[in-house]
Design an enzyme around this catalytic site. Sequence first.
Site, PDB file in Angstrom:
ATOM      1  N   LYS A   1       0.943  -1.183  -0.376  1.00 42.82           N
ATOM      2  CA  LYS A   1      -0.268  -0.082   0.171  1.00 42.82           C
ATOM      3  C   LYS A   1       0.617   1.153   0.116  1.00 42.82           C
ATOM      4  CE  LYS A   1      -0.396   0.082   4.873  1.00 42.82           C
ATOM      5  NZ  LYS A   1      -1.046   0.315   6.012  1.00 42.82           N
TER       6      LYS A   1
ATOM      7  N   TYR B   1      17.620  29.810   7.642  1.00 42.36           N
ATOM      8  CA  TYR B   1      16.453  30.018   8.450  1.00 42.36           C
ATOM      9  C   TYR B   1      17.209  30.021   9.595  1.00 42.36           C
ATOM     10  CZ  TYR B   1      13.887  30.084   3.889  1.00 42.36           C
ATOM     11  OH  TYR B   1      14.146  30.148   2.538  1.00 42.36           O
TER      12      TYR B   1
ATOM     13  N   MET C   1      12.897  24.209   1.017  1.00 39.67           N
ATOM     14  CA  MET C   1      12.745  23.733  -0.076  1.00 39.67           C
ATOM     15  C   MET C   1      12.973  22.719  -0.713  1.00 39.67           C
ATOM     16  SD  MET C   1       9.763  25.132  -2.132  1.00 39.67           S
ATOM     17  CE  MET C   1       8.123  25.254  -0.715  1.00 39.67           C
TER      18      MET C   1
ATOM     19  N   ARG D   1      -9.909   0.690  16.085  1.00 37.64           N
ATOM     20  CA  ARG D   1      -9.615   1.495  14.621  1.00 37.64           C
ATOM     21  C   ARG D   1     -10.829   0.962  13.402  1.00 37.64           C
ATOM     22  NH1 ARG D   1      -3.952   2.215  11.944  1.00 37.64           N
ATOM     23  NH2 ARG D   1      -3.713  -0.105  11.391  1.00 37.64           N
TER      24      ARG D   1
END
EC number: 5.1.1.1
Length: 372
Positions: A35, A261, A309, A136
């Site tokens: 999956k 940053y 990024m 679940r």
Amino acid sequence: MARPLIADVDLDALRHNYALARELAGGSRALAVIKADAYGHGAVACAGALEALPAGRRPPAFAVACLEEAEALREGGIVTPIVLLEGIFEAQELARVEALGLWMAVHSDWQVEALLAYRPARPIPVWLKVDSGMHRLGFPPDQVAAVWERLSAAPAHATGLLLMSHFATADARDSAYFDRQLACMQALAHRLGASLCLANSPATLAWPQAHGSWVRPGVMLYGSDPLEQPSEASRRLEPVMTLRSEIIAVRELAVGEPVGYAGRWRASRPSRIAVVACGYGDGYDRHAADGTPVLVAGRRTAIAGKVSMDMLTVDVTDIPEAGIGSEVVLWGRSRHGAVLSVDEVARHCDTISYTLLTGILPRVPRHYSQRT
């Protein structure tokens, strides 16, 4: 020249890990969970590599989360049975389930009603999901017998019935909750004369008493160790994906100079900082802390500064040979032979390997290799 970031996928390592799952499973059948695009590795390529194994060594079934994933496999030429682990999401999907020859989990009353109202040309193999404690999906244990009887009484609709459930704590050293779930499922199986599919990757690796008729290894197939403490078996896993890039620039920094940053990392000594073509826009985790390990030219070093990024920065002060074009391995196996576990990287990102592997975005090319 193309951007140097790639995800190398070693299909021989995938086959090795599946063979290990089969070995550990003993007399149980081992389906292969592919999956989420085979946990980010490419479902069609991975399924094809496993399906090409000799008879008796290939998976008897694959498992995916939804119909769309199964359709992609069939369109890619995969003919092995495929289990829909979450079953159908609406009754209209049953026609496609039948047409594609899929097996399906049933976890809710509405799914049972839809299946019994449908008129398949051939009965659909059904795995009945039990909520043994994960809370679940699945029927509560006290409702399972009634659902089992309804499906058993409808052989034109459902065939191949077995019970399945999912362990919440199979990766943990404390087995108390695991034992409770296992006892619940074993009691139901004894009462109904049912086969069981319980064991996920950690249970396949560490809990042979839970193997049942089927095991369903997932993340272990891709070389990630899901156990809290590595075992002799899990140490035999081989990394399948290597996230590989190169240095594209080098900066010389004086003491006290910041990187990236917010200037999170500052040089505590005269430093060489390498800029690497990989960032959160590629799926690398932005939460990677200073000190997150990286391999540069086969040697360990660490991230220095926040991930951007399209780039990240690493400290190569102690790797004088590192320069523009040097290999950088974010996880996996270096061409120099060193290995960096995706599990170790995940810990520095305060996450798990699953999120890193499935998070690599489509703009990162997958390159597949195999010797056989």
